[in-house]
Design a protein around this motif. Structure first.
Motif, PDB file in Angstrom:
ATOM      1  N   ARG A 142      50.468  44.206  32.356  1.00  0.00           N
ATOM      2  CA  ARG A 142      49.833  42.894  32.417  1.00  0.00           C
ATOM      3  C   ARG A 142      50.842  41.780  32.146  1.00  0.00           C
ATOM      4  O   ARG A 142      50.806  40.729  32.793  1.00  0.00           O
ATOM      5  CB  ARG A 142      48.676  42.820  31.415  1.00  0.00           C
ATOM      6  CG  ARG A 142      47.464  43.662  31.806  1.00  0.00           C
ATOM      7  CD  ARG A 142      46.497  43.828  30.630  1.00  0.00           C
ATOM      8  NE  ARG A 142      46.108  42.537  30.085  1.00  0.00           N
ATOM      9  CZ  ARG A 142      45.125  41.779  30.566  1.00  0.00           C
ATOM     10  NH1 ARG A 142      44.421  42.204  31.619  1.00  0.00           N
ATOM     11  NH2 ARG A 142      44.825  40.638  30.005  1.00  0.00           N
TER      12      ARG A 142
ATOM     13  N   LEU B 297      53.119  41.598  35.307  1.00  0.00           N
ATOM     14  CA  LEU B 297      52.368  41.119  36.464  1.00  0.00           C
ATOM     15  C   LEU B 297      52.034  39.637  36.310  1.00  0.00           C
ATOM     16  O   LEU B 297      52.082  38.874  37.278  1.00  0.00           O
ATOM     17  CB  LEU B 297      51.091  41.942  36.635  1.00  0.00           C
ATOM     18  CG  LEU B 297      50.220  41.605  37.845  1.00  0.00           C
ATOM     19  CD1 LEU B 297      51.013  41.694  39.145  1.00  0.00           C
ATOM     20  CD2 LEU B 297      48.993  42.527  37.894  1.00  0.00           C
ATOM     21  N   SER B 298      51.712  39.204  35.095  1.00  0.00           N
ATOM     22  CA  SER B 298      51.429  37.777  34.881  1.00  0.00           C
ATOM     23  C   SER B 298      52.665  36.932  35.168  1.00  0.00           C
ATOM     24  O   SER B 298      52.548  35.805  35.682  1.00  0.00           O
ATOM     25  CB  SER B 298      50.948  37.537  33.446  1.00  0.00           C
ATOM     26  OG  SER B 298      52.001  37.689  32.501  1.00  0.00           O
TER      27      SER B 298
ATOM     28  N   VAL C  55      52.949  36.610  38.896  1.00  0.00           N
ATOM     29  CA  VAL C  55      51.931  35.684  39.405  1.00  0.00           C
ATOM     30  C   VAL C  55      52.375  34.245  39.151  1.00  0.00           C
ATOM     31  O   VAL C  55      52.289  33.386  40.044  1.00  0.00           O
ATOM     32  CB  VAL C  55      50.570  35.965  38.730  1.00  0.00           C
ATOM     33  CG1 VAL C  55      49.583  34.841  39.030  1.00  0.00           C
ATOM     34  CG2 VAL C  55      50.011  37.304  39.208  1.00  0.00           C
TER      35      VAL C  55
ATOM     36  N   HIS D   2      48.220  51.396  41.497  1.00  0.00           N
ATOM     37  CA  HIS D   2      47.738  51.665  40.142  1.00  0.00           C
ATOM     38  C   HIS D   2      46.633  52.711  40.139  1.00  0.00           C
ATOM     39  O   HIS D   2      45.843  52.838  41.084  1.00  0.00           O
ATOM     40  CB  HIS D   2      47.229  50.377  39.493  1.00  0.00           C
ATOM     41  CG  HIS D   2      45.982  49.827  40.134  1.00  0.00           C
ATOM     42  ND1 HIS D   2      44.718  50.114  39.685  1.00  0.00           N
ATOM     43  CD2 HIS D   2      45.822  48.995  41.194  1.00  0.00           C
ATOM     44  CE1 HIS D   2      43.834  49.495  40.436  1.00  0.00           C
ATOM     45  NE2 HIS D   2      44.476  48.813  41.364  1.00  0.00           N
TER      46      HIS D   2
ATOM     47  N   LEU E 173      42.728  45.083  34.640  1.00  0.00           N
ATOM     48  CA  LEU E 173      43.589  44.265  35.504  1.00  0.00           C
ATOM     49  C   LEU E 173      42.777  43.184  36.204  1.00  0.00           C
ATOM     50  O   LEU E 173      41.731  43.456  36.788  1.00  0.00           O
ATOM     51  CB  LEU E 173      44.278  45.148  36.558  1.00  0.00           C
ATOM     52  CG  LEU E 173      45.270  46.192  36.056  1.00  0.00           C
ATOM     53  CD1 LEU E 173      45.767  47.035  37.228  1.00  0.00           C
ATOM     54  CD2 LEU E 173      46.442  45.541  35.339  1.00  0.00           C
ATOM     55  N   LYS E 174      43.284  41.967  36.131  1.00  0.00           N
ATOM     56  CA  LYS E 174      42.745  40.857  36.906  1.00  0.00           C
ATOM     57  C   LYS E 174      43.890  40.308  37.739  1.00  0.00           C
ATOM     58  O   LYS E 174      45.024  40.235  37.270  1.00  0.00           O
ATOM     59  CB  LYS E 174      42.195  39.754  35.992  1.00  0.00           C
ATOM     60  CG  LYS E 174      41.073  40.211  35.067  1.00  0.00           C
ATOM     61  CD  LYS E 174      39.806  40.537  35.846  1.00  0.00           C
ATOM     62  CE  LYS E 174      38.671  40.930  34.881  1.00  0.00           C
ATOM     63  NZ  LYS E 174      37.467  41.354  35.622  1.00  0.00           N
ATOM     64  N   TRP E 175      43.585  39.900  38.954  1.00  0.00           N
ATOM     65  CA  TRP E 175      44.683  39.469  39.795  1.00  0.00           C
ATOM     66  C   TRP E 175      44.193  38.458  40.828  1.00  0.00           C
ATOM     67  O   TRP E 175      43.047  38.511  41.272  1.00  0.00           O
ATOM     68  CB  TRP E 175      45.298  40.669  40.511  1.00  0.00           C
ATOM     69  CG  TRP E 175      44.356  41.375  41.433  1.00  0.00           C
ATOM     70  CD1 TRP E 175      44.201  41.154  42.779  1.00  0.00           C
ATOM     71  CD2 TRP E 175      43.420  42.407  41.088  1.00  0.00           C
ATOM     72  NE1 TRP E 175      43.243  41.992  43.292  1.00  0.00           N
ATOM     73  CE2 TRP E 175      42.737  42.774  42.278  1.00  0.00           C
ATOM     74  CE3 TRP E 175      43.086  43.058  39.896  1.00  0.00           C
ATOM     75  CZ2 TRP E 175      41.759  43.747  42.292  1.00  0.00           C
ATOM     76  CZ3 TRP E 175      42.112  44.032  39.905  1.00  0.00           C
ATOM     77  CH2 TRP E 175      41.463  44.368  41.094  1.00  0.00           C
TER      78      TRP E 175
ATOM     79  N   SER F 136      44.131  36.688  44.641  1.00  0.00           N
ATOM     80  CA  SER F 136      43.945  37.356  45.924  1.00  0.00           C
ATOM     81  C   SER F 136      45.251  37.621  46.664  1.00  0.00           C
ATOM     82  O   SER F 136      45.291  38.483  47.556  1.00  0.00           O
ATOM     83  CB  SER F 136      43.018  36.514  46.817  1.00  0.00           C
ATOM     84  OG  SER F 136      43.573  35.217  47.011  1.00  0.00           O
TER      85      SER F 136
ATOM     86  N   VAL G 140      47.922  38.926  45.473  1.00  0.00           N
ATOM     87  CA  VAL G 140      48.588  40.115  44.946  1.00  0.00           C
ATOM     88  C   VAL G 140      47.902  41.348  45.525  1.00  0.00           C
ATOM     89  O   VAL G 140      46.682  41.491  45.423  1.00  0.00           O
ATOM     90  CB  VAL G 140      48.541  40.164  43.408  1.00  0.00           C
ATOM     91  CG1 VAL G 140      49.153  41.462  42.887  1.00  0.00           C
ATOM     92  CG2 VAL G 140      49.265  38.959  42.804  1.00  0.00           C
TER      93      VAL G 140
ATOM     94  N   LEU H 294      46.844  44.921  45.254  1.00  0.00           N
ATOM     95  CA  LEU H 294      46.661  46.017  44.309  1.00  0.00           C
ATOM     96  C   LEU H 294      46.055  47.195  45.049  1.00  0.00           C
ATOM     97  O   LEU H 294      44.949  47.087  45.594  1.00  0.00           O
ATOM     98  CB  LEU H 294      45.771  45.597  43.127  1.00  0.00           C
ATOM     99  CG  LEU H 294      46.536  45.065  41.898  1.00  0.00           C
ATOM    100  CD1 LEU H 294      47.087  43.685  42.180  1.00  0.00           C
ATOM    101  CD2 LEU H 294      45.641  45.059  40.675  1.00  0.00           C
TER     102      LEU H 294
END
Length: 469
Positions: free
Chosen positions: A91, A94-95, A98, A108, A116-118, A120, A122, A124
């Motif tokens: 996280r 990835l942050s 972003v 993943h 995980l929040k992401w 659009s 990115v 995944l």
């Protein structure tokens, strides 16, 4: 699998991965390399996690690739809190990708979805851990290859000299520090000059106008004093603009969100690792100087470059050894025992600093400088205690430095008494030790590895892993 096709210039990506999952890493990287064999960099073996170091690496990359497996059995059930803990380094990295607006793709374990929040943009790609190794009956290889082709196209389109993230002046460091901390400013400027950085002092009080915005964007990274509310606004700006920032804060400062001024949690989130953990907190200028110098050593350490599939396979295989840097300290009179420990430690760890090793200090190099550098970067200190050790000023220097790192939470200390008659130095009284007259060297090293494994259970990445033990 067909050989990778050469493309117009090799892409270089930042690889975010769980280091101790070599089979999964190799599986995905072989699939990716069949589409396009890119180079990558990883942040391995440093003594503690430095967000500045990670952000500088991600900023330099053409894109971000994540391989996020889970440890344990493929059908094991995890709670949400356990998943967030396992994914905390994923996280964090990835942050960063972003915020840097880098093309990003992440493969993943599907069980990580709740953690995980992401956005659009990115990609995944979730997979069932049971699919690995069953290519004949799985759509996974095709899904991986297709998504990766799209990622490569995006990364190539974004990789241009005109990228705003690449227009900074290397080796320039912006300083946002109140004149009331003039001594602090002088100390930091002195250290930056010593390590080859050019300090750039921003006007006070800080203002987000054209001049300061331009200056900060031209900096390689920045130091921001969080004591003053106005400088915390600048810290929010550098964080959002992806200008790598090392925050400092005095122990006497009071925090809290007031009149729109962010506090630390608002700035950096509530995660237990990453930016908040990396804030340099100081009570005396001497403490600040030492901590800042430690950070400079980590920030400037070269990342590992992996140039293609052959090197990647070698790198992933090296995961059979632990990545923590070990400093082995012993007296010349105990060289036989030192050699035995050195051999055993090198069998289990990638990086072992033994200054009597022919590779430890290059010929003609200043040995004290290399010695102190090895101490500063080490996450584990193994001290072979004897009467000869207690009588050596250099051994005691090593022991004191490692003890300080252990007190500050940056290293794990493993004193070993070589004989029953050898006492520990006064400052190590109360520290748990091993005894060579009760255990073999093999048993002591095995026990150390087992303890580290237990402490690191659930960690999700060692690239950029937090090696503070």
């Amino acid at each position: 699998m067909p050989a990778p096709q050469p493309g117009p210039g090799r892409l270089s990506v930042f690889l975010s991965h769980r280091y101790h999952s070599p089979a999964e890493n190799a599986y995905f990287w072989l699939l990716l390399s069949s589409v396009e064999d890119v180079s990558f960099r990883v942040d391995e073996g440093v003594s503690f996690t430095s967000p500045v170091r990670l952000e500088r690496m991600i900023r330099e990359a053409d894109g971000f690739v994540g391989i996020y497996p889970l440890a344990g059995r493929p059908r094991e059930v995890y709670t949400r809190s356990a998943l967030r803990h396992a994914a905390r380094y994923f996280r964090l990295e990835l942050s960063m990708a972003v915020r840097a607006r880098k093309p990003a793709i992440v493969f993943h374990d599907q069980r990580l979805v709740p953690a995980l929040k992401w956005p659009s943009d990115v990609r995944l790609i979730a997979y069932d851990a049971q699919e690995l190794g069953t290519e004949d009956h799985s759509s996974l290889p095709m899904r991986v290859a297709n998504a990766y082709r799209e990622f490569v196209a995006d990364a190539r389109a974004a990789a241009s000299p005109g990228d705003p993230g690449r227009t900074y002046q290397k080796r320039q460091v912006g300083l946002v520090i109140s004149p009331s901390n003039e001594r602090v400013m002088a100390e930091l400027c002195d250290l930056l000059h010593e390590y080859g950085w050019e300090p750039v002092r921003l006007p006070w009080p800080p203002r987000l106008h054209l001049d300061s915005i331009t200056t900060l964007r031209q900096c390689d990274w920045a130091v921001v004093d969080l004591d003053d509310p106005s400088s915390r606004v600048m810290a929010a700006f550098t964080h959002g603009q992806f200008i790598p920032t090392l925050p400092i804060a005095s122990a006497s400062a009071a925090y809290g969100s007031t009149a729109g001024v962010p506090d630390e949690e608002t700035l950096y989130g509530d995660e237990g690792t990453g930016h908040r953990k990396a804030i340099i907190r100081w009570a005396e200028p001497a403490n600040l100087r030492q901590s800042f110098e430690d950070h400079l050593g980590v920030i400037d350490e070269q990342s590992r470059y992996v140039g293609g599939w052959k090197q990647a396979a070698e790198y992933f295989r090296s995961a059979t050894k632990r990545s923590e840097r070990v400093f082995l300290s012993y007296a010349a009179e105990d060289s036989d025992q030192g050699a035995a420990f050195s051999r055993l430690l090198n069998e289990r760890f990638q990086h072992v600093f033994d200054y009597r090793s022919s590779q430890a200090i290059p010929a003609g190099e200043p040995w004290m400088e290399h010695l102190l550098s090895g101490l500063a970067r080490s996450a584990v200190g193994v001290l072979l205690m004897s009467e000869a050790y207690r009588s050596s000023k250099y051994c005691l220097l090593e022991a004191r430095e490692l003890y300080r790192a252990a007190v500050e939470g940056r290293a794990r200390l493993v004193p070993v008494r070589l004989e029953a008659t050898s006492d520990l130095p006064d400052f190590l009284e109360g520290v748990q030790y091993r005894a060579l007259y009760k255990q073999s060297a093999q048993e002591i090293v095995d026990e150390l590895v087992s303890e580290l494994a237990r402490m690191r259970q659930g960690d999700s990445v060692t690239r950029g892993s937090d090696l503070t033990l």
